[in-house]
Design a protein around this motif. Structure first.
Motif, PDB file in Angstrom:
ATOM      1  N   ALA A 127       0.829  -1.209   0.000  1.00 17.80           N
ATOM      2  CA  ALA A 127       0.000   0.000   0.000  1.00 17.80           C
ATOM      3  C   ALA A 127       0.865   1.261   0.000  1.00 17.80           C
ATOM      4  O   ALA A 127       0.597   2.223  -0.735  1.00 17.80           O
ATOM      5  CB  ALA A 127      -0.933  -0.013   1.213  1.00 17.80           C
ATOM      6  N   THR A 130       2.408   1.764  -3.383  1.00 14.42           N
ATOM      7  CA  THR A 130       1.428   2.289  -4.345  1.00 14.42           C
ATOM      8  C   THR A 130       1.266   3.800  -4.192  1.00 14.42           C
ATOM      9  O   THR A 130       1.179   4.538  -5.170  1.00 14.42           O
ATOM     10  CB  THR A 130       0.068   1.602  -4.145  1.00 14.42           C
ATOM     11  OG1 THR A 130       0.228   0.186  -4.262  1.00 14.42           O
ATOM     12  CG2 THR A 130      -0.944   2.086  -5.167  1.00 14.42           C
ATOM     13  N   ILE A 131       1.242   4.263  -2.929  1.00 17.59           N
ATOM     14  CA  ILE A 131       1.034   5.698  -2.671  1.00 17.59           C
ATOM     15  C   ILE A 131       2.231   6.511  -3.141  1.00 17.59           C
ATOM     16  O   ILE A 131       2.086   7.525  -3.840  1.00 17.59           O
ATOM     17  CB  ILE A 131       0.775   5.938  -1.177  1.00 17.59           C
ATOM     18  CG1 ILE A 131      -0.558   5.296  -0.763  1.00 17.59           C
ATOM     19  CG2 ILE A 131       0.756   7.433  -0.854  1.00 17.59           C
ATOM     20  CD1 ILE A 131      -0.802   5.310   0.714  1.00 17.59           C
ATOM     21  N   THR A 138      -0.586   3.759 -12.503  1.00 20.48           N
ATOM     22  CA  THR A 138      -1.182   3.094 -11.348  1.00 20.48           C
ATOM     23  C   THR A 138      -2.690   3.329 -11.377  1.00 20.48           C
ATOM     24  O   THR A 138      -3.131   4.480 -11.434  1.00 20.48           O
ATOM     25  CB  THR A 138      -0.609   3.634 -10.032  1.00 20.48           C
ATOM     26  OG1 THR A 138       0.802   3.403 -10.008  1.00 20.48           O
ATOM     27  CG2 THR A 138      -1.242   2.934  -8.842  1.00 20.48           C
ATOM     28  N   LEU A 142      -6.879   1.666  -7.213  1.00 21.54           N
ATOM     29  CA  LEU A 142      -5.863   1.040  -6.363  1.00 21.54           C
ATOM     30  C   LEU A 142      -5.198   2.086  -5.470  1.00 21.54           C
ATOM     31  O   LEU A 142      -4.959   1.840  -4.279  1.00 21.54           O
ATOM     32  CB  LEU A 142      -4.817   0.348  -7.231  1.00 21.54           C
ATOM     33  CG  LEU A 142      -3.772  -0.460  -6.457  1.00 21.54           C
ATOM     34  CD1 LEU A 142      -4.392  -1.734  -5.919  1.00 21.54           C
ATOM     35  CD2 LEU A 142      -2.581  -0.799  -7.358  1.00 21.54           C
ATOM     36  N   SER A 146      -5.336   2.197  -1.355  1.00 22.58           N
ATOM     37  CA  SER A 146      -4.091   2.258  -0.585  1.00 22.58           C
ATOM     38  C   SER A 146      -4.096   3.444   0.380  1.00 22.58           C
ATOM     39  O   SER A 146      -3.709   3.316   1.543  1.00 22.58           O
ATOM     40  CB  SER A 146      -2.896   2.359  -1.528  1.00 22.58           C
ATOM     41  OG  SER A 146      -2.834   1.249  -2.390  1.00 22.58           O
ATOM     42  N   SER A 149      -6.470   2.741   3.299  1.00 21.16           N
ATOM     43  CA  SER A 149      -5.924   1.743   4.230  1.00 21.16           C
ATOM     44  C   SER A 149      -4.837   2.338   5.115  1.00 21.16           C
ATOM     45  O   SER A 149      -4.850   2.171   6.342  1.00 21.16           O
ATOM     46  CB  SER A 149      -5.364   0.556   3.446  1.00 21.16           C
ATOM     47  OG  SER A 149      -6.357  -0.029   2.638  1.00 21.16           O
ATOM     48  N   VAL A 150      -3.896   3.044   4.499  1.00 25.79           N
ATOM     49  CA  VAL A 150      -2.795   3.630   5.265  1.00 25.79           C
ATOM     50  C   VAL A 150      -3.310   4.717   6.210  1.00 25.79           C
ATOM     51  O   VAL A 150      -2.826   4.853   7.342  1.00 25.79           O
ATOM     52  CB  VAL A 150      -1.719   4.189   4.315  1.00 25.79           C
ATOM     53  CG1 VAL A 150      -0.656   4.962   5.091  1.00 25.79           C
ATOM     54  CG2 VAL A 150      -1.080   3.055   3.525  1.00 25.79           C
ATOM     55  N   CYS A 173      -9.060  -4.599   1.845  1.00 23.66           N
ATOM     56  CA  CYS A 173      -8.440  -3.590   0.974  1.00 23.66           C
ATOM     57  C   CYS A 173      -6.954  -3.851   0.822  1.00 23.66           C
ATOM     58  O   CYS A 173      -6.408  -3.805  -0.298  1.00 23.66           O
ATOM     59  CB  CYS A 173      -8.679  -2.192   1.549  1.00 23.66           C
ATOM     60  SG  CYS A 173     -10.412  -1.730   1.717  1.00 23.66           S
ATOM     61  N   LEU A 174      -6.280  -4.121   1.925  1.00 25.39           N
ATOM     62  CA  LEU A 174      -4.851  -4.420   1.859  1.00 25.39           C
ATOM     63  C   LEU A 174      -4.596  -5.692   1.049  1.00 25.39           C
ATOM     64  O   LEU A 174      -3.606  -5.792   0.321  1.00 25.39           O
ATOM     65  CB  LEU A 174      -4.295  -4.576   3.271  1.00 25.39           C
ATOM     66  CG  LEU A 174      -4.235  -3.299   4.127  1.00 25.39           C
ATOM     67  CD1 LEU A 174      -3.862  -3.636   5.568  1.00 25.39           C
ATOM     68  CD2 LEU A 174      -3.229  -2.311   3.546  1.00 25.39           C
ATOM     69  N   VAL A 177      -4.652  -4.828  -2.647  1.00 25.78           N
ATOM     70  CA  VAL A 177      -3.435  -4.142  -3.085  1.00 25.78           C
ATOM     71  C   VAL A 177      -2.290  -5.135  -3.242  1.00 25.78           C
ATOM     72  O   VAL A 177      -1.557  -5.125  -4.245  1.00 25.78           O
ATOM     73  CB  VAL A 177      -3.057  -3.035  -2.081  1.00 25.78           C
ATOM     74  CG1 VAL A 177      -1.742  -2.377  -2.486  1.00 25.78           C
ATOM     75  CG2 VAL A 177      -4.163  -1.987  -1.994  1.00 25.78           C
TER      76      VAL A 177
END
Length: 294
Positions: A127, A130-131, A138, A142, A146, A149-150, A173-174, A177
């Motif tokens: 995650a 991805t951020i 990307t 997604l 991410s 979630s974070v 969600c995690l 990812v």
């Protein structure tokens, strides 16, 4: 539902229902996740135009009304303070039962990564990757998943929550990812595919081993305490103080307030006292309570 609502706005009603179901479990976290999604999409001009429609606004109002049903019912029926309807007075449920004065901020992360889920650490890394990758190729959904979630994990760390249950709604969600990047790696070179397959085998095997360890180290059987909770509910009356007595300075054998409120169908406030407090300043009668170490 929030992802389906990108193309079909009526699916926002499904998000509202999910918020309501989460609130029934005294976890209004689903509504918070929705707010974070709305903020993320509002920060993008193209997403903002698609977001603000009558389905979104109507569903948000409906979700807020549904989430408020439980605290309003508790306040009207049992005079429970409005802001305590979800947490009651049991700080142990939110912050753990030990070392309440300490602030081990990363206990939720430790529970998610080390003891809660074999792939938790890798999913968090995926995650974050991805951020901070920040590339145009990307997929937008997604990146949104991410960020949500974070953000939830970060809020749990900031507010020092110690139970991993408060981040359970983001585990799927995690997982998505992590699955996305594993699928990308399987499309890579031969060596990368082999390494990815080996990692998946180890991850799945580790999950089975971890589950086996969890089952062999689970807590004591709760059936006897459920019976005690039901008897406590039968004995409880209006004007009667209800207490749970536990020894000071060591782990209590009694389960949480929420356990007794649910299984005992208690209709009046519940308090936790130490045995020494009860002996030194006994409460005014009538009193009914539970003590396993008296």
């Amino acid at each position: 539902f929030a992802q389906l609502a990108r193309r079909y706005p009526p699916y926002w009603l499904g998000v509202a229902i999910a918020c309501w179901l989460g609130a029934l479990q005294k976890i209004p976290l689903i509504f918070l996740i929705w707010l974070i999604i709305a903020l993320i999409r509002s920060s993008n001009a193209n997403e903002r135009e698609k977001l603000w429609n009558r389905w979104f606004v109507g569903s948000a109002i409906l979700a807020l009304a549904l989430v408020l049903i439980w605290p309003l019912f508790q306040f009207a029926r049992y005079d429970m303070p409005f802001l305590q309807a979800f947490a009651a007075d049991d700080l142990g449920v939110l912050f753990g039962e030990h070392h309440l004065g300490a602030r081990p901020y990363f206990e939720v992360v430790d529970g998610l990564v080390a003891s809660g889920w074999a792939g938790g650490g890798f999913a968090l890394v995926a995650a974050l990757f991805t951020i901070f990758r920040g590339r145009s190729n990307t997929p937008r959904p997604l990146a949104e998943i991410s960020i949500v979630s974070v953000t939830i994990v970060a809020l749990a760390v900031i507010f020092n929550f110690r139970s991993v249950r408060y981040v359970l709604p983001i585990v799927p969600c995690l997982s998505l990812v992590l699955a996305f990047w594993l699928a990308r790696f399987l499309e890579g070179t031969r060596r990368l595919r082999a390494a990815t397959i080996a990692f998946l085998v180890l991850l799945v095997a580790g999950g089975f081993i971890q589950a086996e360890i969890k089952m062999h180290h689970r807590g004591p059987d709760a059936r006897s305490e459920q019976r005690v909770a039901r008897e406590l509910g039968v004995a409880q009356r209006g004007g009667m103080r209800t207490v749970l007595l536990e020894p000071a300075g060591k782990k209590s054998d009694l389960r949480s307030n929420a356990f007794y409120l649910f299984h005992g169908n208690l209709h009046f406030p519940l308090q936790r006292w130490t045995i020494s407090q009860f002996r030194e300043t006994p409460p005014m009668r009538p009193v009914v309570g539970v003590c396993l170490d008296c």
